[in-house]
Design an enzyme around this catalytic site. Structure first.
Site, PDB file in Angstrom:
ATOM      1  N   LYS A  54     -20.914 -18.990  44.575  1.00 24.82           N
ATOM      2  CA  LYS A  54     -19.612 -19.294  45.174  1.00 24.82           C
ATOM      3  C   LYS A  54     -19.069 -20.629  44.660  1.00 24.82           C
ATOM      4  CE  LYS A  54     -20.435 -16.826  49.516  1.00 24.82           C
ATOM      5  NZ  LYS A  54     -20.823 -16.949  50.935  1.00 24.82           N
ATOM      6  N   GLN A  98     -22.656 -19.998  55.735  1.00 22.83           N
ATOM      7  CA  GLN A  98     -23.457 -18.920  55.166  1.00 22.83           C
ATOM      8  C   GLN A  98     -24.367 -18.307  56.225  1.00 22.83           C
ATOM      9  OE1 GLN A  98     -23.220 -17.729  51.971  1.00 22.83           O
ATOM     10  NE2 GLN A  98     -24.655 -16.136  52.574  1.00 22.83           N
ATOM     11  N   ASP A 121     -13.879 -16.284  56.020  1.00 20.68           N
ATOM     12  CA  ASP A 121     -14.691 -15.081  56.188  1.00 20.68           C
ATOM     13  C   ASP A 121     -14.007 -14.059  57.091  1.00 20.68           C
ATOM     14  OD1 ASP A 121     -17.006 -14.744  54.713  1.00 20.68           O
ATOM     15  OD2 ASP A 121     -18.252 -15.976  56.030  1.00 20.68           O
TER      16      ASP A 121
END
Length: 300
Positions: A54, A98, A121
């Site tokens: 990422k 995460q 997200d």
């Protein structure tokens, strides 16, 4: 019939290219650089690899990348304090924590502490509610990637019969909401659905996101249907040698590809789109925060 293979790697590269072009224009016209902050708690090897990827791609498209790596024993208080700092930081437009988190941390509490406008997200309860009621929201990356590929394949999805196999909060439910917004007739099915094969056989679009290796065989697929396989499952591969494994999807690829009109492979299908859409969401969040036009073709 031999299905067209939907190349997720190529599609994701195109999305990243469009993001980079828009970022370059933001820098040139507004002296503005989108920033993505990723928080990793602990030392899970798979998460570490994913976070590195990422960060690398964030920089490649011209964005600022902020990585925060915390010890596995980090307290909930300290993690929430960090998120509060990121919420208040004007250089950070997207925040991603995460998952999974260490067991002593409350994932729902942590996710819902993120500013919904920076929740790239799309997991915050406010974004879930906005999506469900058809309002502007941040959209989970994997379903957004699936929607982009479907739109590219078909143009308009209006009137198509779609079956989503899987009811998770991360993929199944938001995928169904996105398809409804594009005027599909949507059925959410799952492993306990009665006559699941018959339900799937009527679908013009099948999104398999149930997390069971090769669960969907070709004789469940309507001839010419588009199959989006979200599953990423590691199974034993004795043909490669003792202890070797391989990745498979939720669909039995070869048999489904004989019937479908188009299909995503595993690996190389939906997977690459997730990070690409994370970057797209960060760009979208930056544009919204600054009252600028959203990037065309990169949102739901």
């Amino acid at each position: 019939m031999s299905a067209q293979v939907i190349d997720g790697k190529a599609f994701a590269a195109d999305v990243r290219g469009r993001v980079a072009e828009h970022v370059a224009r933001l820098k040139a016209d507004h002296d503005l650089t989108p920033g993505l902050a990723v928080v990793l708690v602990g030392e899970d090897p798979a998460s570490q690899v994913y976070v590195r990827s990422k960060g690398k791609m964030t920089v490649e498209v011209g964005m600022n990348s902020f990585e925060h790596k915390l010890d596995a024993g980090t307290s909930e208080k300290d993690l929430l304090e960090l998120i509060g700092q990121l919420n208040a930081d004007p250089s950070v437009h997207g925040i991603l924590v995460q998952l999974p988190l260490p067991r002593h941390l409350n994932e729902d509490l942590v996710i819902n502490s993120i500013d919904p406008a920076k929740d790239v997200d799309g997991f915050h309860i406010s974004n879930v509610g906005l999506l469900a009621t058809g309002q502007k929201s941040m959209v989970p990356c994997t379903p957004l990637g699936c929607l982009m590929m479907l739109r590219n394949q078909h143009g308009s999805l209006s009137g198509m019969d779609a079956v989503v196999i899987g009811r998770s909060n991360i993929v199944g439910k938001p995928m169904a909401q996105l398809l409804l917004r594009d005027s599909c007739t949507v059925t959410i099915a799952h492993s306990r659905t009665k006559d699941l094969a018959e339900v799937v056989r009527r679908a013009d679009i099948v999104v398999a996101a149930v997390g069971r290796p090769e669960m969907v065989p070709g004789d469940w697929i309507k001839p010419g249907a588009t199959v989006i396989d979200v599953g990423i499952n590691r199974v034993d591969a004795p043909e490669k040698g003792e202890g070797k494994t391989r990745l498979v999807g939720d669909c039995l690829y070869e048999s489904c590809a004989e019937v479908a009109g188009a299909i995503t492979p595993v690996p190389g299908g939906v997977g690459p789109m997730t990070i690409a859409c994370l970057l797209a969401n960060t760009l979208t969040a930056c544009c919204r925060e600054n009252g600028l036009a959203e990037p065309e073709g990169l949102t739901a």
